[in-house]
Design a protein around this motif. Structure first.
Motif, PDB file in Angstrom:
ATOM      1  N   PHE A  49     -97.651 -48.845 -19.779  1.00  0.00           N
ATOM      2  CA  PHE A  49     -96.920 -47.882 -20.532  1.00  0.00           C
ATOM      3  C   PHE A  49     -95.371 -48.126 -20.524  1.00  0.00           C
ATOM      4  CE2 PHE A  49     -94.631 -44.062 -20.432  1.00  0.00           C
ATOM      5  CZ  PHE A  49     -94.819 -43.214 -21.542  1.00  0.00           C
ATOM      6  N   ILE A  50     -95.199 -48.578 -19.082  1.00  0.00           N
ATOM      7  CA  ILE A  50     -93.741 -48.793 -19.088  1.00  0.00           C
ATOM      8  C   ILE A  50     -93.327 -50.069 -19.952  1.00  0.00           C
ATOM      9  CG2 ILE A  50     -92.108 -49.922 -17.457  1.00  0.00           C
ATOM     10  CD1 ILE A  50     -93.565 -48.230 -15.109  1.00  0.00           C
ATOM     11  N   GLN A  51     -94.181 -50.923 -20.049  1.00  0.00           N
ATOM     12  CA  GLN A  51     -93.786 -52.331 -20.909  1.00  0.00           C
ATOM     13  C   GLN A  51     -93.860 -51.742 -22.565  1.00  0.00           C
ATOM     14  OE1 GLN A  51     -97.152 -54.838 -19.976  1.00  0.00           O
ATOM     15  NE2 GLN A  51     -96.036 -55.580 -18.094  1.00  0.00           N
ATOM     16  N   ALA A  52     -94.612 -50.870 -22.840  1.00  0.00           N
ATOM     17  CA  ALA A  52     -94.529 -50.292 -24.102  1.00  0.00           C
ATOM     18  C   ALA A  52     -93.552 -49.507 -24.377  1.00  0.00           C
ATOM     19  CB  ALA A  52     -95.877 -49.736 -24.598  1.00  0.00           C
ATOM     20  N   ASP A  53     -92.976 -48.805 -23.308  1.00  0.00           N
ATOM     21  CA  ASP A  53     -91.850 -47.792 -23.589  1.00  0.00           C
ATOM     22  C   ASP A  53     -90.467 -48.904 -23.683  1.00  0.00           C
ATOM     23  OD1 ASP A  53     -91.004 -45.124 -23.842  1.00  0.00           O
ATOM     24  OD2 ASP A  53     -90.126 -45.299 -21.971  1.00  0.00           O
ATOM     25  N   GLN A  54     -90.557 -49.916 -23.000  1.00  0.00           N
ATOM     26  CA  GLN A  54     -89.357 -50.955 -22.935  1.00  0.00           C
ATOM     27  C   GLN A  54     -89.177 -51.469 -24.260  1.00  0.00           C
ATOM     28  OE1 GLN A  54     -90.427 -53.172 -19.563  1.00  0.00           O
ATOM     29  NE2 GLN A  54     -88.871 -52.174 -18.051  1.00  0.00           N
ATOM     30  N   ALA A  55     -90.476 -51.708 -24.929  1.00  0.00           N
ATOM     31  CA  ALA A  55     -90.613 -52.498 -26.164  1.00  0.00           C
ATOM     32  C   ALA A  55     -89.996 -51.566 -27.190  1.00  0.00           C
ATOM     33  CB  ALA A  55     -91.837 -52.927 -26.550  1.00  0.00           C
ATOM     34  N   LEU A  56     -90.283 -50.185 -26.919  1.00  0.00           N
ATOM     35  CA  LEU A  56     -89.751 -49.234 -27.972  1.00  0.00           C
ATOM     36  C   LEU A  56     -88.469 -48.814 -27.883  1.00  0.00           C
ATOM     37  CD1 LEU A  56     -90.307 -46.566 -29.829  1.00  0.00           C
ATOM     38  CD2 LEU A  56     -90.508 -45.315 -27.663  1.00  0.00           C
ATOM     39  N   TYR A  57     -87.720 -49.134 -26.950  1.00  0.00           N
ATOM     40  CA  TYR A  57     -86.284 -49.088 -26.508  1.00  0.00           C
ATOM     41  C   TYR A  57     -85.768 -49.908 -27.093  1.00  0.00           C
ATOM     42  CZ  TYR A  57     -81.819 -48.800 -24.337  1.00  0.00           C
ATOM     43  OH  TYR A  57     -80.430 -48.759 -24.004  1.00  0.00           O
ATOM     44  N   GLU A  58     -86.390 -51.311 -27.164  1.00  0.00           N
ATOM     45  CA  GLU A  58     -85.513 -52.244 -28.068  1.00  0.00           C
ATOM     46  C   GLU A  58     -85.735 -52.019 -29.303  1.00  0.00           C
ATOM     47  OE1 GLU A  58     -84.317 -55.268 -26.852  1.00  0.00           O
ATOM     48  OE2 GLU A  58     -84.376 -54.585 -24.747  1.00  0.00           O
ATOM     49  N   ALA A  59     -86.790 -51.740 -30.004  1.00  0.00           N
ATOM     50  CA  ALA A  59     -87.097 -51.318 -31.333  1.00  0.00           C
ATOM     51  C   ALA A  59     -86.062 -50.144 -31.724  1.00  0.00           C
ATOM     52  CB  ALA A  59     -88.267 -50.861 -31.618  1.00  0.00           C
ATOM     53  N   LYS A  60     -85.945 -49.173 -30.915  1.00  0.00           N
ATOM     54  CA  LYS A  60     -85.044 -48.236 -31.565  1.00  0.00           C
ATOM     55  C   LYS A  60     -83.442 -48.595 -31.392  1.00  0.00           C
ATOM     56  CE  LYS A  60     -85.749 -43.937 -30.334  1.00  0.00           C
ATOM     57  NZ  LYS A  60     -86.085 -43.232 -31.553  1.00  0.00           N
ATOM     58  N   SER A  61     -82.970 -49.542 -30.519  1.00  0.00           N
ATOM     59  CA  SER A  61     -81.790 -50.062 -30.255  1.00  0.00           C
ATOM     60  C   SER A  61     -81.320 -51.017 -31.546  1.00  0.00           C
ATOM     61  CB  SER A  61     -81.674 -50.764 -28.833  1.00  0.00           C
ATOM     62  OG  SER A  61     -81.828 -50.061 -27.759  1.00  0.00           O
ATOM     63  N   SER A  62     -82.534 -51.676 -32.099  1.00  0.00           N
ATOM     64  CA  SER A  62     -82.306 -52.586 -33.113  1.00  0.00           C
ATOM     65  C   SER A  62     -82.417 -51.997 -34.465  1.00  0.00           C
ATOM     66  CB  SER A  62     -83.064 -54.083 -32.766  1.00  0.00           C
ATOM     67  OG  SER A  62     -84.359 -53.783 -32.788  1.00  0.00           O
TER      68      SER A  62
END
Length: 231
Positions: A204-217
């Motif tokens: 879950f933490i990894q998917a959430d980190q990937a989400l953060y990157e997606a929203k940032s870019s």
């Protein structure tokens, strides 16, 4: 004289046979009564056990329904955070299977609530949940909280998951609220694959980190890469 003796003997034997027959009949009746009594006891025990079994089944069904209710989000009808935690535990128990988790977030949802009100925001969440339920054959959907959703895929490769997420993103463009034609909705996805050496919390933490990157870019999706953990 001899004839008279034989007659008495015959009468004696006849009486003995009568007595024996009566005793046999009495024994038969007693045995029959014992059998009937034993059968009655058995029937009572069976009836009692059947009632106990039926009560046990009813309690188990009630417990199962209650368990289902507490794992369902009231607004969207999707499984909730508790349901996700249970599913992630099962991911660990079935570590040999291939799992991919996608965390989805509606971009700018707070602004939607601020501009249009929470009632309209709830309608957006409900409409997005409907889109997710259209893919029930591919994934299990959860409303993790607020405007964040989790999609758990089993047995799918990464390319297939990306294709499904893109299809969901295309469908969300069709969400229209008649009273607010100007309302625009977008969604970002963070995607991570379960590795046997990981626990489900890390997934879950990894998917959430990937989400953060997606929203940032401002990308539609991002795939988790180890370097994200240090960024």
């Amino acid at each position: 004289m001899e004839l008279l003796v034989q007659s008495y003997l015959s009468i004696g034997i006849w009486k003995i046979n009568i007595l024996k027959s009566t005793e046999r009949f009495s024994n038969f009746i007693i045995a029959l009564l014992i059998l009937i009594a034993f059968s009655s006891v058995i029937m009572i025990i069976i009836h009692f056990e059947q009632q106990k079994y039926e009560v046990s089944i009813a309690i188990e069904q009630e417990r199962s329904l209650l368990q289902q209710r507490i794992q369902v989000d009231e607004l969207t009808g999707l499984l909730n955070r508790k349901g996700l935690h249970q599913a992630l535990k099962e991911v660990e128990d079935n570590g040999e299977d291939k799992y991919i988790l996608a965390v989805a977030d509606l971009n700018g949802f707070k602004q939607t609530n601020d501009d249009y009100g929470h009632l309209i925001g709830d309608k957006v969440l409900v409409e997005f949940a409907k889109i997710l339920r259209e893919h029930d054959q591919n994934l299990t959907s959860y409303r993790y909280g607020g405007d964040e959703f989790c999609l758990l895929f089993k047995g799918y490769d990464q390319d297939s998951v990306i294709a499904i997420c893109e299809a969901i993103n295309d469908k969300r463009k069709l969400i229209k609220l008649p009273e607010h034609d100007d309302l625009k909705i977008s969604v970002s996805f963070g995607i991570a694959s379960y590795q046997n050496e990981n626990d489900s919390v890390k997934l879950f933490i990894q998917a959430d980190q990937a989400l953060y990157e997606a929203k940032s870019s401002m990308d539609t999706y991002r795939i988790y890469k180890p370097k994200m953990a240090t960024s």
